[in-house]
Scaffold this motif. Structure first.
Motif, short mmCIF file in Angstrom:
data_model
loop_
_atom_site.label_atom_id
_atom_site.label_comp_id
_atom_site.label_asym_id
_atom_site.label_seq_id
_atom_site.Cartn_x
_atom_site.Cartn_y
_atom_site.Cartn_z
N ALA A 161 11.37 -8.15 -4.42
CA ALA A 161 11.89 -8.68 -3.17
C ALA A 161 11.25 -9.99 -2.72
O ALA A 161 11.82 -10.71 -1.90
N VAL A 162 10.05 -10.29 -3.23
CA VAL A 162 9.34 -11.50 -2.80
C VAL A 162 8.93 -12.34 -4.00
O VAL A 162 8.88 -11.86 -5.13
N THR A 163 8.62 -13.61 -3.74
CA THR A 163 8.15 -14.49 -4.81
C THR A 163 6.65 -14.68 -4.77
O THR A 163 6.05 -15.12 -5.76
N ILE A 164 6.02 -14.36 -3.64
CA ILE A 164 4.56 -14.47 -3.55
C ILE A 164 3.93 -13.31 -4.32
O ILE A 164 4.56 -12.28 -4.54
N PRO A 165 2.67 -13.47 -4.77
CA PRO A 165 2.03 -12.40 -5.55
C PRO A 165 1.78 -11.14 -4.73
O PRO A 165 1.55 -11.21 -3.51
N VAL A 166 1.81 -10.01 -5.43
CA VAL A 166 1.64 -8.70 -4.79
C VAL A 166 0.37 -8.04 -5.31
O VAL A 166 0.11 -8.01 -6.51
N ILE A 167 -0.43 -7.53 -4.38
CA ILE A 167 -1.61 -6.74 -4.70
C ILE A 167 -1.25 -5.29 -4.42
O ILE A 167 -0.77 -4.97 -3.33
N ALA A 168 -1.45 -4.41 -5.37
CA ALA A 168 -1.12 -3.00 -5.19
C ALA A 168 -2.31 -2.24 -4.60
O ALA A 168 -3.46 -2.52 -4.93
N ALA A 169 -2.01 -1.27 -3.75
CA ALA A 169 -3.04 -0.42 -3.16
C ALA A 169 -2.53 1.00 -3.04
O ALA A 169 -1.33 1.21 -2.88
N GLY A 170 -3.44 1.95 -3.12
CA GLY A 170 -3.07 3.36 -2.99
C GLY A 170 -3.10 4.07 -4.33
O GLY A 170 -2.22 3.89 -5.15
N GLY A 171 -4.15 4.84 -4.57
CA GLY A 171 -4.23 5.62 -5.81
C GLY A 171 -4.83 4.88 -6.98
O GLY A 171 -4.69 5.32 -8.12
N ILE A 172 -5.51 3.76 -6.73
CA ILE A 172 -6.14 3.00 -7.82
C ILE A 172 -7.64 3.29 -7.81
O ILE A 172 -8.34 2.92 -6.87
N GLU A 180 0.82 -1.22 0.00
CA GLU A 180 0.00 0.00 0.00
C GLU A 180 0.85 1.26 0.00
O GLU A 180 1.62 1.51 0.92
N GLY A 181 0.69 2.08 -1.03
CA GLY A 181 1.37 3.35 -1.12
C GLY A 181 0.68 4.42 -0.30
O GLY A 181 -0.50 4.27 0.09
N CYS A 182 1.38 5.52 -0.08
CA CYS A 182 0.85 6.58 0.80
C CYS A 182 -0.26 7.40 0.17
O CYS A 182 -0.84 8.27 0.81
N GLU A 183 -0.60 7.12 -1.10
CA GLU A 183 -1.74 7.80 -1.72
C GLU A 183 -3.07 7.32 -1.14
O GLU A 183 -4.11 7.95 -1.33
N ALA A 184 -3.04 6.19 -0.45
CA ALA A 184 -4.26 5.58 0.08
C ALA A 184 -4.90 6.44 1.16
O ALA A 184 -4.25 7.31 1.76
N GLY A 185 -6.16 6.17 1.43
CA GLY A 185 -6.84 6.80 2.54
C GLY A 185 -6.62 6.02 3.82
O GLY A 185 -6.20 4.87 3.80
N GLY A 186 -6.89 6.65 4.97
CA GLY A 186 -6.70 5.98 6.25
C GLY A 186 -5.24 5.93 6.65
O GLY A 186 -4.44 6.79 6.29
N HIS A 187 -4.87 4.90 7.41
CA HIS A 187 -3.51 4.76 7.90
C HIS A 187 -2.56 4.42 6.75
O HIS A 187 -2.84 3.53 5.95
N ILE A 188 -1.45 5.12 6.66
CA ILE A 188 -0.56 5.00 5.51
C ILE A 188 0.90 4.91 5.95
O ILE A 188 1.26 5.23 7.08
N GLY A 189 1.74 4.47 4.99
CA GLY A 189 3.18 4.51 5.17
C GLY A 189 3.75 5.75 4.51
O GLY A 189 3.05 6.74 4.33
N GLU A 190 5.01 5.68 4.10
CA GLU A 190 5.67 6.87 3.55
C GLU A 190 5.93 6.77 2.04
O GLU A 190 6.01 7.78 1.36
N LEU A 191 6.08 5.56 1.50
CA LEU A 191 6.43 5.41 0.09
C LEU A 191 5.21 5.49 -0.81
O LEU A 191 4.12 5.04 -0.44
N THR A 192 5.40 6.03 -2.01
CA THR A 192 4.32 6.08 -2.98
C THR A 192 4.11 4.71 -3.63
O THR A 192 5.01 3.87 -3.62
N THR A 193 2.95 4.51 -4.19
CA THR A 193 2.66 3.26 -4.90
C THR A 193 3.65 3.03 -6.03
O THR A 193 4.16 1.91 -6.20
N MET A 194 3.94 4.07 -6.79
CA MET A 194 4.86 3.95 -7.93
C MET A 194 6.23 3.44 -7.50
O MET A 194 6.85 2.63 -8.19
N ALA A 195 6.72 3.90 -6.36
CA ALA A 195 8.03 3.48 -5.88
C ALA A 195 7.99 2.14 -5.15
O ALA A 195 8.91 1.32 -5.26
N LEU A 196 6.91 1.92 -4.39
CA LEU A 196 6.83 0.75 -3.51
C LEU A 196 6.61 -0.56 -4.26
O LEU A 196 7.26 -1.57 -3.97
N ILE A 197 5.67 -0.56 -5.21
CA ILE A 197 5.27 -1.82 -5.85
C ILE A 197 6.43 -2.56 -6.52
O ILE A 197 6.66 -3.74 -6.23
#
Length: 310
Positions: free
Chosen positions: A160-171, A137-154
């Motif tokens: 970094a991982v082999t499991i599937p990733v679901i993107a959140a924040g700004g979609i 989840e990027g910081c574009e999301a509503g509610g509790h957020i982190g610091e990185l943007t979706t574009m940078a984080l995803i």
């Protein structure tokens, strides 16, 4: 649309509804699931038996898979963690904490575990402990957020991982979903747009405030406490920012926001309540059914990808 996420969750479209406290209850979760996505019931700070009742009510409205989001800071989290096992909920998402202590119990019950993460380190840790996927989840999301943007984080989490990733924040539309797919995600979590769906129980004042928002109308409060939250600007966010600047204590700041989300969602107080919404609110212009929202997002995404030319 077959991705590892749609196959893992047994859903038609790899679109997950955000686990928004006070908003994501059985009506919304069932509607999203019936429309081909994965609906989520947000446990929030609710007692375990309230969550159990929400799960059972959702089952009366849909025979499709849905999940429960467990807010790990809740005093009721240990009991809710057991309720999802007892009620045979197929998917659990988690937020505001580390779910490691519950993962063995959930895995034994066959529950798909998808923690919400805001950093590469936490994503890697969740994979190590057996998570089936992560919501990054990027910081574009509503509610509790982190610091990185979706574009940078995803892309960093995807690498970094082999499991599937679901993107959140700004979609909020097909363009956003197409973008995160190109960044390596295999699903998208949508929150703000579902807030204004027909099936959403939030007060009409809240919906109108989201629909009339501009691109610059959200603000982040709570950075001084280590718990940043994105909401639409109003008197409450201005008061909070003023107290933060004055260096008020965590307790004084918490007192200001006590019950503020419920005040906005249930009572329609969009002046003194917490109108949580993502930056994408400026793109949301109308109220639609969950089915219309999902089909519009998917159709736009398919059209974009099929007609993309270098």
């Amino acid at each position: 649309m077959r991705t590892r996420i749609s196959e893992l969750l047994n859903i038609e479209y790899p679109i997950i509804q955000g686990g928004m406290a006070w908003v994501a209850e059985h009506h919304l979760a069932a509607a999203v699931s019936n429309a081909g996505g994965l609906g989520i019931i947000a446990a929030g700070n609710a007692p375990a038996e309230v969550v159990r009742e929400e799960i059972r009510k959702a089952r009366e409205l849909t025979d499709k898979p849905f999940g429960v989001n467990i807010m790990l800071l809740s005093p009721f989290a240990p009991e809710v963690a057991k309720v999802v096992v007892e009620e045979k909920v197929p998917v659990v998402t988690t937020g505001a904490g580390n779910p490691e202590s519950y993962i063995p119990m959930w895995k034994e019950a066959g529950i798909k575990i998808i923690p919400v993460v805001a950093s590469v380190a936490l994503a890697k840790r969740m994979e190590k402990y057996g998570a089936d996927a992560v919501v990054a989840e990027g910081c574009e999301a509503g509610g509790h957020i982190g610091e990185l943007t979706t574009m940078a984080l995803i892309p960093q989490i995807v690498d970094a991982v082999t499991i599937p990733v679901i993107a959140a924040g700004g979609i909020g539309d097909g363009r956003g979903l197409a973008a995160v797919f190109l960044l390596g995600a295999e699903g998208g979590q949508v929150g703000t747009r579902f807030v204004v769906s027909h099936e959403s129980i939030v007060h009409e004042n809240y919906k109108k405030r989201v629909i009339t928002s501009r691109d610059i109308d959200s603000a982040v409060t709570g950075r001084s406490t280590g718990h940043p939250v994105r909401s639409i600007r109003n008197q409450m966010t201005r008061n909070y920012a003023k107290l933060e600047q004055e260096g008020k204590s965590f307790e004084e700041l918490e007192l200001l926001t006590l019950g503020s989300l419920r005040k906005a969602v249930m009572e329609g107080d969009v002046v003194n309540g917490s109108v949580m919404a993502g930056q994408i609110a400026g793109l949301v212009s109308k109220e639609q059914s969950c089915k219309e929202i999902i089909e519009e997002i998917v159709d736009e995404m398919k059209h974009l990808i099929q007609n993309f030319h270098f």
